[in-house]
Write a protein that holds these residues in place. Structure first.
Motif, PDB file in Angstrom:
ATOM      1  N   GLU A 266       0.822  -1.210   0.000  1.00  0.00           N
ATOM      2  CA  GLU A 266       0.000   0.000   0.000  1.00  0.00           C
ATOM      3  C   GLU A 266       0.862   1.268   0.000  1.00  0.00           C
ATOM      4  N   ARG A 267       2.156   1.110   0.353  1.00  0.00           N
ATOM      5  CA  ARG A 267       3.054   2.267   0.364  1.00  0.00           C
ATOM      6  C   ARG A 267       4.002   2.235  -0.842  1.00  0.00           C
ATOM      7  N   THR A 268       3.644   1.507  -1.870  1.00  0.00           N
ATOM      8  CA  THR A 268       4.510   1.407  -3.048  1.00  0.00           C
ATOM      9  C   THR A 268       4.767   2.771  -3.673  1.00  0.00           C
ATOM     10  N   ASN A 269       3.764   3.585  -3.752  1.00  0.00           N
ATOM     11  CA  ASN A 269       3.906   4.921  -4.323  1.00  0.00           C
ATOM     12  C   ASN A 269       4.894   5.762  -3.517  1.00  0.00           C
ATOM     13  N   MET A 270       4.772   5.691  -2.191  1.00  0.00           N
ATOM     14  CA  MET A 270       5.676   6.445  -1.320  1.00  0.00           C
ATOM     15  C   MET A 270       7.114   5.941  -1.449  1.00  0.00           C
ATOM     16  N   ILE A 271       7.261   4.617  -1.565  1.00  0.00           N
ATOM     17  CA  ILE A 271       8.598   4.028  -1.710  1.00  0.00           C
ATOM     18  C   ILE A 271       9.253   4.520  -3.000  1.00  0.00           C
ATOM     19  N   GLY A 272       8.455   4.562  -4.088  1.00  0.00           N
ATOM     20  CA  GLY A 272       8.986   5.060  -5.359  1.00  0.00           C
ATOM     21  C   GLY A 272       9.429   6.501  -5.270  1.00  0.00           C
ATOM     22  N   ILE A 273       8.648   7.335  -4.599  1.00  0.00           N
ATOM     23  CA  ILE A 273       9.010   8.749  -4.451  1.00  0.00           C
ATOM     24  C   ILE A 273      10.295   8.898  -3.643  1.00  0.00           C
ATOM     25  N   LEU A 274      10.404   8.117  -2.539  1.00  0.00           N
ATOM     26  CA  LEU A 274      11.613   8.179  -1.718  1.00  0.00           C
ATOM     27  C   LEU A 274      12.843   7.755  -2.516  1.00  0.00           C
ATOM     28  N   LYS A 275      12.694   6.728  -3.332  1.00  0.00           N
ATOM     29  CA  LYS A 275      13.820   6.290  -4.164  1.00  0.00           C
ATOM     30  C   LYS A 275      14.178   7.359  -5.194  1.00  0.00           C
ATOM     31  N   ALA A 276      13.169   8.014  -5.759  1.00  0.00           N
ATOM     32  CA  ALA A 276      13.426   9.063  -6.745  1.00  0.00           C
ATOM     33  C   ALA A 276      14.142  10.256  -6.121  1.00  0.00           C
TER      34      ALA A 276
ATOM     35  N   LEU B 276      12.932  -9.374   8.352  1.00  0.00           N
ATOM     36  CA  LEU B 276      13.995  -9.035   7.397  1.00  0.00           C
ATOM     37  C   LEU B 276      13.682  -9.568   6.004  1.00  0.00           C
ATOM     38  N   GLY B 277      13.102 -10.752   5.938  1.00  0.00           N
ATOM     39  CA  GLY B 277      12.795 -11.362   4.640  1.00  0.00           C
ATOM     40  C   GLY B 277      11.822 -10.548   3.810  1.00  0.00           C
ATOM     41  N   PRO B 278      10.607 -10.272   4.331  1.00  0.00           N
ATOM     42  CA  PRO B 278       9.646  -9.504   3.510  1.00  0.00           C
ATOM     43  C   PRO B 278      10.104  -8.078   3.211  1.00  0.00           C
ATOM     44  N   SER B 279      11.008  -7.531   4.035  1.00  0.00           N
ATOM     45  CA  SER B 279      11.466  -6.164   3.758  1.00  0.00           C
ATOM     46  C   SER B 279      12.316  -6.093   2.489  1.00  0.00           C
ATOM     47  N   TYR B 280      12.828  -7.227   2.029  1.00  0.00           N
ATOM     48  CA  TYR B 280      13.603  -7.257   0.784  1.00  0.00           C
ATOM     49  C   TYR B 280      12.724  -6.953  -0.428  1.00  0.00           C
ATOM     50  N   LEU B 281      11.404  -7.047  -0.262  1.00  0.00           N
ATOM     51  CA  LEU B 281      10.490  -6.718  -1.357  1.00  0.00           C
ATOM     52  C   LEU B 281      10.706  -5.278  -1.828  1.00  0.00           C
ATOM     53  N   ILE B 282      11.160  -4.436  -0.920  1.00  0.00           N
ATOM     54  CA  ILE B 282      11.382  -3.021  -1.243  1.00  0.00           C
ATOM     55  C   ILE B 282      12.438  -2.870  -2.340  1.00  0.00           C
ATOM     56  N   THR B 283      13.431  -3.739  -2.338  1.00  0.00           N
ATOM     57  CA  THR B 283      14.508  -3.635  -3.332  1.00  0.00           C
ATOM     58  C   THR B 283      14.013  -3.933  -4.743  1.00  0.00           C
ATOM     59  N   LYS B 284      12.864  -4.589  -4.872  1.00  0.00           N
ATOM     60  CA  LYS B 284      12.322  -4.942  -6.184  1.00  0.00           C
ATOM     61  C   LYS B 284      11.427  -3.848  -6.777  1.00  0.00           C
ATOM     62  N   ILE B 285      11.144  -2.846  -5.977  1.00  0.00           N
ATOM     63  CA  ILE B 285      10.246  -1.782  -6.440  1.00  0.00           C
ATOM     64  C   ILE B 285      11.047  -0.751  -7.237  1.00  0.00           C
ATOM     65  N   GLU B 286      10.583  -0.466  -8.481  1.00  0.00           N
ATOM     66  CA  GLU B 286      11.252   0.499  -9.359  1.00  0.00           C
ATOM     67  C   GLU B 286      10.541   1.849  -9.278  1.00  0.00           C
ATOM     68  N   PRO B 287      11.308   2.927  -9.081  1.00  0.00           N
ATOM     69  CA  PRO B 287      10.692   4.261  -8.909  1.00  0.00           C
ATOM     70  C   PRO B 287       9.770   4.656 -10.050  1.00  0.00           C
ATOM     71  N   ALA B 288      10.173   4.448 -11.304  1.00  0.00           N
ATOM     72  CA  ALA B 288       9.389   4.921 -12.452  1.00  0.00           C
ATOM     73  C   ALA B 288       8.004   4.288 -12.482  1.00  0.00           C
ATOM     74  N   ARG B 289       7.948   3.002 -12.183  1.00  0.00           N
ATOM     75  CA  ARG B 289       6.650   2.302 -12.221  1.00  0.00           C
ATOM     76  C   ARG B 289       5.859   2.515 -10.941  1.00  0.00           C
ATOM     77  N   SER B 290       6.538   2.569  -9.829  1.00  0.00           N
ATOM     78  CA  SER B 290       5.833   2.643  -8.545  1.00  0.00           C
ATOM     79  C   SER B 290       5.196   3.998  -8.294  1.00  0.00           C
ATOM     80  N   ILE B 291       5.796   5.073  -8.863  1.00  0.00           N
ATOM     81  CA  ILE B 291       5.197   6.394  -8.654  1.00  0.00           C
ATOM     82  C   ILE B 291       3.824   6.479  -9.290  1.00  0.00           C
ATOM     83  N   ARG B 292       3.650   5.718 -10.390  1.00  0.00           N
ATOM     84  CA  ARG B 292       2.340   5.681 -11.053  1.00  0.00           C
ATOM     85  C   ARG B 292       1.388   4.660 -10.420  1.00  0.00           C
ATOM     86  N   PHE B 293       1.903   3.912  -9.436  1.00  0.00           N
ATOM     87  CA  PHE B 293       1.114   2.845  -8.813  1.00  0.00           C
ATOM     88  C   PHE B 293       0.038   3.416  -7.919  1.00  0.00           C
ATOM     89  N   GLU B 294      -1.181   2.917  -8.062  1.00  0.00           N
ATOM     90  CA  GLU B 294      -2.294   3.348  -7.211  1.00  0.00           C
ATOM     91  C   GLU B 294      -2.886   2.152  -6.478  1.00  0.00           C
TER      92      GLU B 294
END
Length: 414
Positions: A305-315, A396-414
């Motif tokens: 649910e925070r994918t959009n925020m994660i993308g912005i932080l990475k950007a 620690l395991g599920p937090s690795y999912l963050i490394t798979k999120i790409e800023p360009a796609r995630s910022i558009r994620f709703e």
């Protein structure tokens, strides 16, 4: 300022009405942690309490260590040993020994006007420690043993009293089968109840001089010595040291002393108590697994649910490690809240059971009339630290999912 902690606090404490999935998932995760920790607290408290109560009752009847005649058989009709003052002083000064007392046993048949029952008369001397029977005395009072006077006073268990319709101040005859059948009349001063029916069914506590007279023993002859120790955790070591110390000693009649701990005298009971530890380990593993997987589910939902925020932080230049730390802080807040409720629920249930004995047991099967509780501060702290560490490691395991999120796609994620 700790940026990761600040963002984690905003995520955790900010009430967002538009998020429909996160609140239920978070509540389920917190409930899972609370439920798991409460069950673990109860499991540890019950098992420790059960082991301690049963162990104390066995020790109450037989003390920590017994020294008897090496030639004695397994029956209560024992071969005596002669105990000198020198031996008693040596035992009292032995490292770890807190109390030494003499005892003698003799089987007999308790006879009333309408019934009879096989019993074991346990004779005790003036040096006997009454603490165990004083704590379990239900009616009447304990009797006093005088060094120069034979006492006919005894205390019997409630089981025998109910079985034979006996009460305080009643008298009864006991017959002892030997070369010449002998009878003795005893007077009841008190009635005890330990809930340990294996012993309550048979033991009648009396003056040791009665058994000496029946057996024709001298004043220094007894069935054995019972020794109490300061620290139960050192029982095996003290018993082993004492065994070798006594092995080359003999009484005035040439009898060899045989030293055994209460564990050796009752191996089945203590082996059964040791097996209970396996049950606790299984419960702890299962509850940690339940709590951990519910937290993993909750964290994954929060991350999605925070994918959009994660993308912005990475950007904006935030690296994966920093963003992962944000969500680990969030996990820590959730786990902490769940553990708080788990402690409240677990400790409350322990206190209720400890004071009101709501859950009862059958003494003939479990040796206790209610579920016992024994929860130390050390055990509680250890459970909390262990739960927190395991739960955080599982995050620690599920937090690795963050490394798979790409800023360009995630910022558009709703």
């Amino acid at each position: 300022m700790n940026l990761e902690l600040f963002i984690a606090q905003r995520i955790h404490f900010n009430k967002e009405e538009d998020r429909k999935v996160t609140p239920p998932a978070v509540r389920i995760a917190i409930i899972g942690i609370a439920f798991g920790l409460a069950v673990m607290i109860l499991s540890v408290a019950i098992v420790i309490g059960f082991k301690k109560e049963v162990r104390n009752k066995v020790i109450g009847f037989g003390s920590h260590i017994q020294i008897t005649n090496f030639d004695s058989n397994a029956s209560y009709e024992s071969t005596p040993i002669a105990v000198s003052d020198t031996l008693l002083n040596e035992l009292r000064s032995f490292p770890g020994i807190s109390h030494v007392e003499a005892f003698a046993t003799k089987p007999g048949i308790l006879k009333t006007e309408n019934d009879f029952q096989g019993i074991v008369l346990k004779g005790i001397d003036s040096d006997y420690d009454w603490t165990f029977f004083r704590n379990n005395l239900k009616e009447g009072e304990l009797f006093t043993i005088h060094p120069d006077k034979n006492s006919t006073d005894v205390i019997v268990s409630r089981y025998l009293a109910n079985l034979l319709n006996l009460k305080v101040d009643d008298s009864f005859l006991t017959y002892f089968v030997q070369e010449d059948v002998r009878a003795r009349k005893f007077h009841i001063t008190g009635i005890y109840e330990t809930g340990f029916l294996d012993y309550d069914k048979i033991f009648v506590i009396a003056d040791i001089k009665q058994i000496r007279r029946l057996n024709g023993w001298d004043k220094d002859q007894v069935s054995g010595l019972e020794l109490q120790i300061n620290d139960y955790d050192k029982l095996d070591q003290i018993a082993e040291d004492l065994y070798f110390d006594m092995a080359d000693k003999h009484d005035r009649n040439g009898n060899t002393f045989y030293t055994r701990s209460i564990k050796e005298l009752n191996p089945m009971i203590f082996n059964w108590l040791d097996i209970l530890d396996i049950n606790v380990v299984v419960i702890l593993v299962l509850m940690l697994a339940v709590a951990g997987f519910t937290m993993i589910s909750g964290l994954l939902i929060i991350i999605l649910e925070r994918t959009n925020m994660i993308g912005i932080l990475k950007a904006l230049g935030q690296n994966n490690t920093s963003i992962r730390r944000i969500f680990l802080y969030v996990s820590f807040f959730l786990i902490g809240k769940g553990m708080l409720w788990g402690n409240i629920i677990g400790i409350s249930l322990c206190l209720i059971q400890s004071y009101f004995h709501i859950i009862t047991l059958d003494p003939s099967i479990y040796y206790l009339d209610a579920v016992p509780i024994d929860l130390s501060i050390f055990s509680l702290i250890l459970l909390n630290i262990g739960t927190l560490c395991v739960a955080m490691l599982m995050m620690l395991g599920p937090s690795y999912l963050i490394t798979k999120i790409e800023p360009a796609r995630s910022i558009r994620f709703e």
